[in-house]
Motif scaffolding. Structure first.
Motif: not given
Length: 335
Positions: A145-149
């Protein structure tokens, strides 16, 4: 007078309805019905699992390095003026009515693309692309996953003849290199050579999607995303690409999707392996390409030679926004 005879006389001076006019009329009718009935389209639609993520990394390979942050979010054509995505400009069809279905979205986007001003770049000019994206949460797990923040801004210049590219490093040093071969190609000479007839274009894209890991149409969807994200596409070709999308098996409409720059739009989407939804996001007023998002829609375990990859529902594995694109005279310039 007989009513049918009167009707025939009244229509005698009216030109016959073209296929395009009939299609748009049907889209308006469907949109009106959708508004009246407040129907909801299921939000399951996405794109190419591990294949898609690998293509994303290949497409941006070549040194996209974090550049200075943009002073405002913009999406331009190939003009050298900054264009605010909130000011759609001329040629936007059916504004103010809801999109009825994925075919309606394709027709609207194609019509909008055809009406945009466009001047083909000269071979010695450069295509500038600025991207806003979420980095991987774990750099050691590129399929995770990406670092969504978190967000990073990257900039790249590609020579219009497809021979060179330029990037800026963290010290703002400009580096020019030969443009490495990419699969799929996204250089301007290639994109401008693609057929503008949707059926011919679909056949071309299916034939060039060599050895897809998943279904061939998923690979085609993925490749169209690469074209939109990394290339300057002539309007007639872009219109044909939009009309190819609903012809792909499994492509659906997502009524609301948000890109990595925080802009909300409408999206084409396809699901890969039953768990990953990939979205091509367009501005819901201008139908310009905004960006992409890949989101896990159900828990899944992918088995590989180097171990298992566990994906959890709600994780975003790719999130990007094209915040500016334009043509400049030399690398280092910004439109």
């Amino acid at each position: 007078m007989d009513d049918l005879k009167l009707l025939a006389e009244l229509r005698s001076d009216t030109p016959p309805m073209t296929t395009e006019t009939a299609r748009l009329a049907r889209a308006r009718l469907l949109a009106t019905a959708a508004e009246a009935e407040r129907r909801t389209v299921p939000a399951h639609a996405g794109r190419a699992g591990v294949t898609r993520r690998r293509l994303f990394r290949v497409a941006v390979a070549g040194g996209l390095v974090t550049a200075a942050a943009a002073t405002g979010i913009a999406v331009a054509g190939n003009t050298e003026k900054r264009t605010d995505h909130r000011n759609p400009g001329p040629g936007v069809p059916l504004r103010g009515t809801p999109v009825a279905n994925v075919v309606d979205l394709a027709d609207r986007a194609a019509q909008a693309a055809r009406t945009r001003p466009f001047t083909a770049p000269k071979p010695e000019q450069w295509i500038y692309i600025q991207t806003r994206s979420a980095p991987m949460a774990d750099p050691g797990e590129p399929n995770g996953p990406v670092a969504s923040r978190q967000r990073r801004t990257t900039a790249q210049w590609i020579r219009a003849d497809g021979k060179q590219e330029a990037t800026v490093d963290s010290n703002r040093k400009l580096t020019i290199d030969d443009l490495l071969p990419a699969e799929p190609r996204f250089d301007y000479p290639y994109l401008s050579s693609l057929p503008t007839d949707p059926d011919r274009l679909l056949a071309t894209l299916r034939a060039s999607a060599d050895e897809p890991v998943g279904p061939r149409d998923v690979a085609v969807f993925s490749n169209i995303g690469v074209f939109m994200r990394n290339g300057l596409i002539p309007p007639q070709v872009q219109a044909a690409l939009f009309q190819v999308l609903p012809r792909l098996k499994g492509v659906q409409l997502v009524r609301q999707a948000t890109d990595a720059a925080g802009r909300t739009g409408v999206a084409f989407a396809i699901i890969e392996e039953g768990y990953l939804r990939d979205e091509l996001i367009l501005d819901s007023r201008t139908y310009r390409y905004l960006g992409e998002r890949s989101i896990v829609i159900k828990n899944h375990v992918s088995h590989g030679d180097d171990g298992d990859l566990r994906s959890r529902k709600g994780e975003i594995v790719q999130w990007a926004a094209q915040t500016r694109i334009g043509v400049v005279d030399k690398p280092g310039q910004r439109p």
